[in-house]
Design an enzyme around this catalytic site. Structure first.
Site, PDB file in Angstrom:
ATOM      1  N   SER A 176      30.788  96.220  60.216  1.00  0.00           N
ATOM      2  CA  SER A 176      29.700  96.648  61.102  1.00  0.00           C
ATOM      3  C   SER A 176      28.834  95.426  61.374  1.00  0.00           C
ATOM      4  CB  SER A 176      28.844  97.696  60.408  1.00  0.00           C
ATOM      5  OG  SER A 176      29.653  98.710  59.890  1.00  0.00           O
ATOM      6  N   CYS A 185      25.471 105.100  57.174  1.00  0.00           N
ATOM      7  CA  CYS A 185      26.481 104.050  57.051  1.00  0.00           C
ATOM      8  C   CYS A 185      26.703 103.696  55.582  1.00  0.00           C
ATOM      9  CB  CYS A 185      26.054 102.803  57.813  1.00  0.00           C
ATOM     10  SG  CYS A 185      27.331 101.526  57.719  1.00  0.00           S
ATOM     11  N   ASP A 216      28.981 105.856  60.346  1.00  0.00           N
ATOM     12  CA  ASP A 216      29.822 104.658  60.391  1.00  0.00           C
ATOM     13  C   ASP A 216      30.196 104.436  58.930  1.00  0.00           C
ATOM     14  OD1 ASP A 216      30.987 102.230  60.861  1.00  0.00           O
ATOM     15  OD2 ASP A 216      29.116 101.139  61.213  1.00  0.00           O
ATOM     16  N   TRP A 246      33.013 104.109  55.539  1.00  0.00           N
ATOM     17  CA  TRP A 246      34.216 103.386  55.152  1.00  0.00           C
ATOM     18  C   TRP A 246      34.730 103.906  53.823  1.00  0.00           C
ATOM     19  CZ3 TRP A 246      35.058  98.741  58.206  1.00  0.00           C
ATOM     20  CH2 TRP A 246      34.031  98.486  59.122  1.00  0.00           C
TER      21      TRP A 246
HETATM   22  P1  NAP Z   1      26.986  99.621  45.978  1.00  0.00           P
HETATM   23  O1  NAP Z   1      26.136  98.444  45.787  1.00  0.00           O
HETATM   24  O2  NAP Z   1      28.070  99.882  45.044  1.00  0.00           O
HETATM   25  O3  NAP Z   1      26.128 100.931  46.072  1.00  0.00           O
HETATM   26  C1  NAP Z   1      24.897 100.959  46.743  1.00  0.00           C
HETATM   27  C2  NAP Z   1      24.018 101.989  46.116  1.00  0.00           C
HETATM   28  O4  NAP Z   1      24.570 103.291  46.389  1.00  0.00           O
HETATM   29  C3  NAP Z   1      23.945 101.862  44.600  1.00  0.00           C
HETATM   30  O5  NAP Z   1      22.628 102.015  44.219  1.00  0.00           O
HETATM   31  C4  NAP Z   1      24.818 102.992  44.125  1.00  0.00           C
HETATM   32  O6  NAP Z   1      24.405 103.463  42.848  1.00  0.00           O
HETATM   33  C5  NAP Z   1      24.515 104.022  45.151  1.00  0.00           C
HETATM   34  N1  NAP Z   1      25.428 105.169  45.156  1.00  0.00           N
HETATM   35  C6  NAP Z   1      26.544 105.362  44.432  1.00  0.00           C
HETATM   36  N2  NAP Z   1      27.057 106.580  44.648  1.00  0.00           N
HETATM   37  C7  NAP Z   1      26.239 107.173  45.541  1.00  0.00           C
HETATM   38  C8  NAP Z   1      26.231 108.448  46.143  1.00  0.00           C
HETATM   39  N3  NAP Z   1      27.172 109.357  45.913  1.00  0.00           N
HETATM   40  N4  NAP Z   1      25.246 108.739  46.991  1.00  0.00           N
HETATM   41  C9  NAP Z   1      24.279 107.834  47.255  1.00  0.00           C
HETATM   42  N5  NAP Z   1      24.228 106.623  46.702  1.00  0.00           N
HETATM   43  C10 NAP Z   1      25.203 106.281  45.856  1.00  0.00           C
HETATM   44  O7  NAP Z   1      27.521  99.553  47.466  1.00  0.00           O
HETATM   45  P2  NAP Z   1      28.382  98.437  48.181  1.00  0.00           P
HETATM   46  O8  NAP Z   1      29.092  97.615  47.173  1.00  0.00           O
HETATM   47  O9  NAP Z   1      27.568  97.753  49.168  1.00  0.00           O
HETATM   48  O10 NAP Z   1      29.440  99.333  48.940  1.00  0.00           O
HETATM   49  C11 NAP Z   1      29.062 100.427  49.719  1.00  0.00           C
HETATM   50  C12 NAP Z   1      30.227 100.944  50.532  1.00  0.00           C
HETATM   51  O11 NAP Z   1      29.971 100.726  51.891  1.00  0.00           O
HETATM   52  C13 NAP Z   1      31.534 100.280  50.244  1.00  0.00           C
HETATM   53  O12 NAP Z   1      32.522 101.274  50.192  1.00  0.00           O
HETATM   54  C14 NAP Z   1      31.759  99.371  51.480  1.00  0.00           C
HETATM   55  O13 NAP Z   1      33.118  99.204  51.772  1.00  0.00           O
HETATM   56  C15 NAP Z   1      31.094 100.156  52.530  1.00  0.00           C
HETATM   57  N6  NAP Z   1      30.634  99.516  53.772  1.00  0.00           N
HETATM   58  C16 NAP Z   1      30.762  98.215  54.090  1.00  0.00           C
HETATM   59  C17 NAP Z   1      30.272  97.748  55.313  1.00  0.00           C
HETATM   60  C18 NAP Z   1      30.384  96.361  55.764  1.00  0.00           C
HETATM   61  O14 NAP Z   1      30.307  96.116  56.948  1.00  0.00           O
HETATM   62  N7  NAP Z   1      30.534  95.441  54.888  1.00  0.00           N
HETATM   63  C19 NAP Z   1      29.628  98.557  56.162  1.00  0.00           C
HETATM   64  C20 NAP Z   1      29.483  99.825  55.806  1.00  0.00           C
HETATM   65  C21 NAP Z   1      29.970 100.286  54.610  1.00  0.00           C
HETATM   66  P3  NAP Z   1      25.220 103.315  41.488  1.00  0.00           P
HETATM   67  O15 NAP Z   1      26.273 102.270  41.701  1.00  0.00           O
HETATM   68  O16 NAP Z   1      24.213 102.897  40.492  1.00  0.00           O
HETATM   69  O17 NAP Z   1      25.780 104.643  41.176  1.00  0.00           O
END
Ligand code: NAP
Length: 709
Positions: A489, A661, A706, A708
């Site tokens: 994104s 997202c 949006d 993933w």
């Molecule tokens: P992350 O740091 O692992 O998580 C972000 C926050 O969300 C943490 O505080 C986590 O808490 C919390 N969380 C966990 N389970 C949740 C739930 N069921 N409901 C609400 N919050 C929750 O996130 P990340 O590593 O950035 O990854 C997020 C996801 O978005 C991945 O799957 C990634 O592929 C995707 N993504 C990527 C893009 C991009 O462009 N790069 C765009 C959109 C999405 P805890 O870990 O403490 O439980």
């Protein structure tokens, strides 16, 4: 044209009116000689009376001169227009390409056509496997991209005896068709054509974590029936959140016997491997004609020409690459690539696609274990000369380039790859197990699940752990799927950054059960894209994919953005854009952000920018959930519940647009449930009414995701 006029005058017999004509032809360089012509011709009538020659000397002189000029003009014109040598890949030129799949099937004696709607290559892979399967059942199939053929011809399929159309249809994003199936989808919607006598079946590819699971496959299945086609086998449902491969294998194993019964044919029982491509080694080739990683035209990375798209990506220089998190073991990064001069346009909410390359160390290990010189120049040529796809990847190329740029060597291989490679295992036990994994027998499925999927073995790990298996590299290259572009994104607004595109991503890294450190192909590659690498600019082959994730048309509408973790990405673009609109003097509605991360001091992404945006009023309310800073987890949905009254007013009274997202599997679902609960509590609705309420918002484009997996 003075030239033509002069020539036609000259070819007439010499008569006094000739003089008038020369005056008409009065212009430019040709006419430099005219005074002489005029003078000479004026003496001609007397001479003619004596000898009466058909042409005078002057006529002959002028004839020779003009004929010479005509020849010179034609010759020089030819030289000025050299024919470009570029050859489009994988497809013949449009003039030679057959757009009638019916004619092609008739010409090549095929009775089964397998169409695919494919975004990441899996649908296409399944279609190829099904078309290959047909041979084992005494039938002949062909895989076909609906974008390349005239789909109105579907009604003519009944002209072919025992014919069948199979559709492997993937669903993309929020229930959308894949890019290559868009026209076919439009045609299905508009068509009222009769498909009587057309036999068909559909296998749908999708992911259960998404709201519109397999919407495209289900639509094609239903619509073809409405148009009069005959469903000869039930719709297959493939779920990538579970085990897509297993769903496909199970469906296929029931499908073929049913088809044999339907058409009254018997399986040949021949299970031997069927090669699709033959190897040609080039020992003495001009290296300028060898592909080095390009996707479309040879040398397209050296001579970059817009428009840029999937076949012709732009090599964007990396101008910023910084770590976003202040602490912790992970690497969250912010990248900016320069698109100056590329004519690339984007909107906030669009996706940027990048083509990564595989890790050199893994490529080298593959070469070593298979004992091949990776720099051998090869072509894999399709044995089916009628096929539109001449090679599985751009050829000629080297094994090194193929394994680095074109083939997916990191994902655990699918069962068909194991099945085909089994013949090369010298240990009968390995051979048996590999074949078993490709069957739908429970024992085989369990083995594939544990040995390949759970242990996360890629092709290198399989070769390392099965020492008796040493396939020829060209067959392996034929079987591995294509390395796909990765979508991110866009984390910027083109209003503020017209010449750059921002990416926010987390580097994927984990250790598998077998103790192997596995790194995400694209994120590791992006992390290593340093701004200046030994004085060279690092570049990223990229293009834009348009999305439906858009800010409201009216800036005065409130927006509610929910994006924990790297899910913040598109909202950085939205926030920049709302700020820009404000600067332009536009009335901008409430801009509310719900962001979540693990620790305030660790992974609070873009903290300074967000706090600054709140200070200047661009973000009207910044809500951040720190999940691990206290004993009990606090997530974005908890904050949504805390602010339920405000939220309900924004949604129900002020026409707010909601955006989610991030993680599709858990977060997006839990957040949606929070919205149901708010609608139930503050809107006095039942759960069914609340679900309908949110569904309506989705249809109106006021609840967009949006997400993933
Ligand atoms: P992350 O740091 O692992 O998580 C972000 C926050 O969300 C943490 O505080 C986590 O808490 C919390 N969380 C966990 N389970 C949740 C739930 N069921 N409901 C609400 N919050 C929750 O996130 P990340 O590593 O950035 O990854 C997020 C996801 O978005 C991945 O799957 C990634 O592929 C995707 N993504 C990527 C893009 C991009 O462009 N790069 C765009 C959109 C999405 P805890 O870990 O403490 O439980």
């Amino acid at each position: 044209c003075p030239f033509v006029q002069a020539a036609s005058s000259f070819l007439s017999p010499s008569t006094p009116w000739l003089n008038h004509n020369w005056h008409v032809a009065d212009s430019s360089s040709l006419c430099v000689t005219m005074p002489d012509v005029e003078a000479e011709s004026s003496t001609q009538p007397e001479a003619m009376e004596e000898e009466e020659p058909l042409f005078s000397n002057l006529d002959l002189f002028l004839f020779t001169l003009i004929a010479g000029l005509i020849i010179y003009w034609f010759m020089s014109r030819k030289k000025a227009e050299p024919i470009p040598e570029f050859k489009k890949l994988d497809q013949p030129s449009p003039s030679t390409r057959e757009t009638s799949f019916i004619e092609k099937m008739k010409k090549t004696g095929r009775n089964i056509v397998v169409f695919y709607g494919s975004q990441t290559g899996t649908g296409e892979e399944f279609a190829n496997r099904l078309s290959k399967d047909a041979q084992r059942y005494g039938m002949k199939g062909m895989a076909a991209d609906p974008e390349e053929y005239d789909m109105c011809e579907l009604s003519r399929l009944a002209e072919i005896d025992n014919s069948l159309a199979i559709f492997c249809m993937a669903t993309y994003g929020e229930g959308d068709p894949t890019d290559n199936a868009q026209d076919f989808y439009d045609w299905l919607q508009e068509s009222d054509g009769e498909l009587n006598g057309v036999n068909y079946t559909v296998f749908a590819l999708g992911n259960k974590t998404y709201e519109h699971y397999n919407a495209m496959g289900a639509y094609v299945d239903k619509r073809l029936e409405e148009l009069g086609a005959k469903r000869v086998f039930d719709l297959g449902m493939g779920d990538d959140d579970g085990n897509l491969e297993e769903d496909f294998v199970t469906w296929r194993e029931q499908f073929w016997p049913a088809m044999c019964e339907h058409f009254g044919v018997e399986a040949s029982g021949e299970d031997s491997s069927i090669r699709q491509y033959e190897l040609k080694e080039h020992n003495d080739i001009n290296m300028n004609k060898v592909y080095t990683g390009e996707f479309g035209c040879l040398k397209s990375f050296e001579t970059q020409k817009p428009p840029f798209d999937a076949k012709n990506p732009f090599l964007a220089p990396v101008i910023v690459n910084r770590k976003l998190n202040k602490a912790g073991n992970r690497h969250l990064m912010h990248l900016e690539v320069d698109i100056t001069g590329s004519k690339i346009r984007y909107e906030s909410g669009d996706h940027v696609a990048v083509y990564p390359t595989n890790d050199t160390a893994i490529v080298n290990k593959l070469g070593q274990i298979l004992g091949v010189d990776l720099d051998t120049v090869i072509s894999l040529n399709n044995l089916d000369e009628e096929s539109n796809k001449k090679h599985p990847f751009p050829c000629p190329t080297t094994y090194r380039t193929a394994l680095t740029h074109y083939l997916d060597i990191i994902h655990p291989p699918r069962t068909n790859v194991l099945y085909e490679l089994a013949q090369y295992a010298t240990d009968p036990k390995d051979q048996e197990n590999m074949r078993k994994m490709a069957s739908s027998a429970p024992e085989g499925k369990a083995l594939y699940q544990s040995f390949v999927l759970e242990d996360n073995r890629n092709i290198l790990a399989i070769l390392e752990d099965l020492p008796s298996l040493r396939p020829p590299i060209d067959h392996l290259c034929e079987l591995l799927p294509r390395l796909q572009a990765r979508y991110y994104s866009i984390a910027s607004s083109s209003k503020v950054h017209p010449n750059s595109i921002h990416i926010c991503a987390v580097v994927v890294e984990y250790t598998t059960k077998t103790g192997r450190l596995t790194k995400g192909v694209a994120t590791t590659w992006l992390k290593n894209k340093l701004v200046a690498d030994n004085g060279h600019k690092s570049t990223v082959p990229m293009y834009i994919r348009k999305s439906q994730f858009r800010l409201p048309f009216k800036a005065s509408n409130p927006v509610i953005m929910v994006g924990p973790g790297t899910g913040i990405a598109p909202f950085m673009g939205f926030i920049q854009e709302r700020g820009w609109l404000k600067e332009q003097g536009k009335e901008v509605g409430e801009t509310v952000l719900y962001f979540g991360c693990r620790h305030k001091n660790e992974d609070y992404l873009y903290q300074e920018d967000l706090e600054e945006a709140e200070k200047t009023g661009v973000i009207t309310k910044l809500n951040v959930a720190f999940s691990r800073d206290q004993e009990q987890k606090v997530y974005v949905q908890h904050l949504l519940r805390t602010n339920k009254e405000d939220l309900w007013r924004q949604i129900h009274t002020d026409n707010a647009h909601i955006y989610i997202c991030g993680d599709a599997r858990n977060m997006a679902r839990d957040v949606q449930t929070a919205f149901y609960e708010i609608a139930e509590e503050l809107g006095g609705m039942t759960r069914t009414q609340a679900t309908d309420y949110i569904k309506k918002l989705m249809t109106k484009g006021r609840y967009s995701q949006d997400v993933w997996s």
